[in-house]
Enzyme design. Structure first.
Site: not given
Ligand code: PEP
Length: 253
Positions: A12, A14, A99, A101, A169, A175, A215
């Protein structure tokens, strides 16, 4: 991992990526060798502005592409929105919906996420439905209940292995460099599989790919991917570095 399920590693990007960053997907394609191709699927979800050109450049690579969101509507006066059919037309096979976000920054409810997932399926895209608890919810011991409720609200009835991917997630892991313990991931993924069984029927639920996201890095991927019912990863930050994304894929293979 679930032995009978072919893992998927989805990146992703983003709101990152200009034309020059297509060098990243090109490098991933170069590193997606026959050994990896034999054992793990890859998908890259660039920003919508790059989707068509990224998809065209990846034709023949066996790397899929995906959108990061779609409208629940098919077409019409919805300025700024992008439909699932448009994503499919641009070459996408997947679309991320729900997601955290989007849920947090845009107030998306599970009802809306489900409508988006249904629109995706109608356009023959596979929705990657994201669920996950906040830090407060985990600390209050509510993580399992929150995620099950999100699943009940967000997953379209009638979905199955070929038409649905679920990504767990934890919001607090995205992040941040933080990850849940292996035991917590195992408990959650087992609970997700069981809840999908109640929603979709055991047979359909048994083949749905359950990704872990939050992460994921080359240093922790092997441990996370070794957990039962973890069938791949949804990767944010590390998907912007071809070598890291490929290393995560190798951990799944
Ligand atoms: C994400 O935004 O779906 C995600 C998993 O981000 P990160 O790997 O940076 O934690």
């Amino acid at each position: 991992m679930t032995r009978s399920i072919r893992p998927l590693v989805a990146g992703n990007w983003k709101m990152n990526g200009l034309k020059a960053d297509l060098a990243i997907s090109a490098e991933v394609a170069k590193g997606y060798d026959s050994e990896l191709k034999a054992s793990v699927d890859l998908a890259i979800c660039p920003p919508a502005s790059l989707l068509y050109v990224a998809s065209a450049a990846l034709v023949g690579s066996r790397i899929a592409t995906g959108g990061q969101d779609c409208s629940p509507q098919a077409s019409g006066a919805f300025t700024g929105e992008i439909s699932a059919a448009m994503l499919a037309d641009a070459g996408a096979s997947f679309v991320i919906v729900g997601h955290s976000e989007r849920r947090t920054l845009h107030g998306e409810t599970s009802t809306l996420v489900k409508a988006k997932a249904q629109a995706a399926q109608k356009a023959l895209l596979v929705p990657i439905v994201c669920v996950g608890e906040t830090r407060d919810e985990r600390e209050a011991g509510k993580a399992l209940a929150v995620v099950k409720k999100q699943l009940r609200g967000s997953v379209p009835e009638g979905s199955g292995a070929a038409t649905l991917v679920v990504a767990y997630e934890p919001v607090w892991a995205i992040g941040t460099g933080l990850t849940p313990t292996v035991a917590d991931v195992a408990d959650m993924h087992e609970a997700i599989r069981a809840e999908l069984g109640r929603l979709l029927g055991k047979a359909a639920a048994s083949g749905v790919r359950l990704l872990y996201g939050g992460s994921v890095k080359p240093s922790n991927a092997a441990e996370l991917m070794s957990v039962a019912h973890v069938d791949g990863a949804l990767v944010g930050g590390a998907s912007l570095k071809a070598e890291e994304f490929l290393a995560i894929a190798r951990a799944c293979a």
